[in-house]
Design an enzyme around this catalytic site. Structure first.
Site: not given
Ligand SMILES: [Ca+2]
Ligand SMILES: [Ca+2]
Ligand SMILES: [Ca+2]
Length: 508
Positions: A73, A135, A315
């Site tokens: 990620d 994220h 996600s």
């Protein structure tokens, strides 16, 4: 153990409607972390407390071992108070996470280095500025936030350690970098001189692109061949087409549901969808998309070590599935992805149309039932299915245990041949590199892939060819166009395919 397991799962006469469980499992455990109690609705939706009850009971705790889940990620805030105990993280140790983001737009001032930290701040992508979304830190929390009375919890209780791999940023990232991240996670990145302290058993990719990318497929297959399960997000545009790599038949594709077990409006769906998990609703008013704030997924964030945030998306759904799969490997480390898939499929909560359907796949992943199913099989006990004795859905698509039974018909993917020309959007790929796969026959005829790569560099006037084995990243000489080089290389009999070095994005 693994063999008898396979035998049981492939038997035609697996019991489907046994009413009484022969094994009596311990009850659910509910964490006391403050934000869990207030906000983390998603764990009851996937029966995580039932799984935690088994994991933490004295009857079973000795049967579980720690598992590594790689989160590929945007990097991680490795000092976060709710993550640091459950991370393989050390900014100067290349065996404890790694940064594979090439120097261009890396945000940390350099290229590859052993520090997978998300540096935060602002990125400048194609002229516009983008604030760091943290994220990777959010996704990591959903897998492995500590059960410690503080903040939030993750799916993995104390059993899952996350291997943080920085493969892209809020500006996106290149296939070559992400492939290197996959191979590092699987401990097959020998030519880079890199090895994780412990290889991953699950790889979470809350990222994607819109191109059917043979090299991404090959990279994933290398991990799956080692018994690793690869999980990816279906996409956040509400399209009836999944993004890649989720759309591949060797990846477990995860869509998102809201708190009412309904497909989130943004969640991509279609024939390649495998499962859904909670991703949150995010259809509140502009500026406050989480509306009633607990409609989204609460997890760890940055910039501070005690920051928490809400995000919603496929996600956010995906790491919950990666976490459940991690718990299965914690009980039986020798599972294959096919076996994992069967367990999830047989125990998922069916939603939408009966059986597999394109909006929900096989349904909502159920951690408690999945773990009980695995334990029952390994103990030789009859299996009690979910959903009131519904027929197993294994016949969907006609696939057996040997391949992943997606909703779509399976038959393997034809080997890619020839030239895959660059898409029209110039920002969708790197203009200075091209990826090729040298055919096995040509490599063995030439006495190795290195000899073939050297010949190709000389013959086509290239600047160089990185990599090892049959997959090479070709560097173009100045003035060469990717499309022309791809066409020329693909016409060489030694080249199986030549393709652009695609750009992938975080699914936001
Ligand atoms: Ca770096
Ligand atoms: Ca916590
Ligand atoms: Ca269904």
């Amino acid at each position: 153990l693994a063999l008898s397991f396979l035998g049981l799962l492939t038997a035609c006469d697996v019991p489907t409607a046994v009413e009484s469980e022969s094994i009596s499992f311990p009850g659910a455990v509910y964490p006391t972390d403050s934000l869990y109690q207030e906000l983390q609705w998603q764990y009851e939706a996937i029966q995580a407390p039932e799984a935690w009850g088994i994991v933490e009971s004295s009857d079973y705790s000795g049967d579980f071992s720690e598992v590594v889940v790689a989160v590929l990620d945007s990097g991680v805030l490795g000092t976060h108070q709710d993550l640091e105990q459950n991370l393989l993280f050390d900014p100067v140790d290349a065996g404890r996470g790694y940064d594979f983001v090439s120097a261009t737009q890396s945000g940390d001032g350099d290229g590859y280095d052993p520090d997978p930290t998300d540096p935060g701040g602002t990125y400048f992508c194609n002229g516009s500025s983008v604030q760091t979304s943290w994220h990777g830190t959010h996704v990591t929390g959903s897998v492995a936030a500590e059960h410690d009375n503080v903040g939030v919890v993750g799916t993995g209780a104390s059993l899952i350690t996350v291997l943080p791999i920085r493969g892209l940023t809020d500006c996106g990232g290149l296939l070559t970098d992400i492939s290197n991240g996959i191979r590092y996670a699987a401990d097959t990145a020998d030519e880079l001189g890199l090895s994780p302290q412990r290889r991953a058993q699950v790889i979470n990719m809350s990222l994607g692109g819109s191109f059917d990318d043979p090299n991404m497929y090959d990279s994933v297959q290398g991990a799956v061949d080692k018994g690793i399960s690869v999980v990816a997000a279906s996409g956040n545009t509400g399209s009836e087409q999944l993004i890649y790599p989720a759309a591949f038949d060797n990846v477990i594709a995860v869509g998102a549901v809201d708190g009412a077990d309904t497909r989130a409006s943004y969640s991509n769906w279609g024939s390649a969808l495998d499962f859904v998990a909670p991703g949150g609703a995010a259809d509140g008013p502009p500026g406050d998309p989480c509306g009633p704030i607990d409609a989204c997924i609460a997890s760890t964030s940055g910039p501070d070590d005690d920051t928490y945030a809400y995000q919603a998306g496929t996600s956010q759904a995906t790491p919950h599935v990666a976490g459940v799969i991690g718990l299965l490997y914690a009980y039986e480390p020798n599972l294959t992805q096919s076996e994992v898939y069967t367990i999830l499929m047989e125990t998922a909560k069916d939603l939408g149309e009966p059986g597999w359907d394109p909006e929900y796949g096989h349904g909502l992943v159920q951690a408690g039932e999945a773990l009980k199913y695995l334990i029952n099989v390994l103990e030789g006990q009859p299996i009690q299915p979910m959903g009131g004795g519904a027929e197993p859905q294994q016949s969907e698509g006609g696939a057996g245990i040997g391949s992943i039974p997606n909703g779509q018909p399976q038959g393997g993917r034809p080997p890619q041949q020839g030239a895959i020309l660059p898409p029209a959007e110039p920002d969708a790929y790197d203009s200075t590199t091209v990826i090729i796969r040298i055919s096995d026959a040509a490599a063995s005829e030439a006495g190795g892939a290195d000899a073939v790569a050297s010949r190709l560099v000389a013959e086509y006037g290239l600047a160089g060819a990185d990599g090892a084995g049959t997959i090479r990243t070709v560097e173009l000489a100045s003035g060469q166009s990717p499309a022309e080089v791809i066409q020329a290389l693909a016409a060489d009999p030694a080249v199986q395919y030549a393709q652009p070095n695609y750009r992938y994005q975080l699914i936001r």
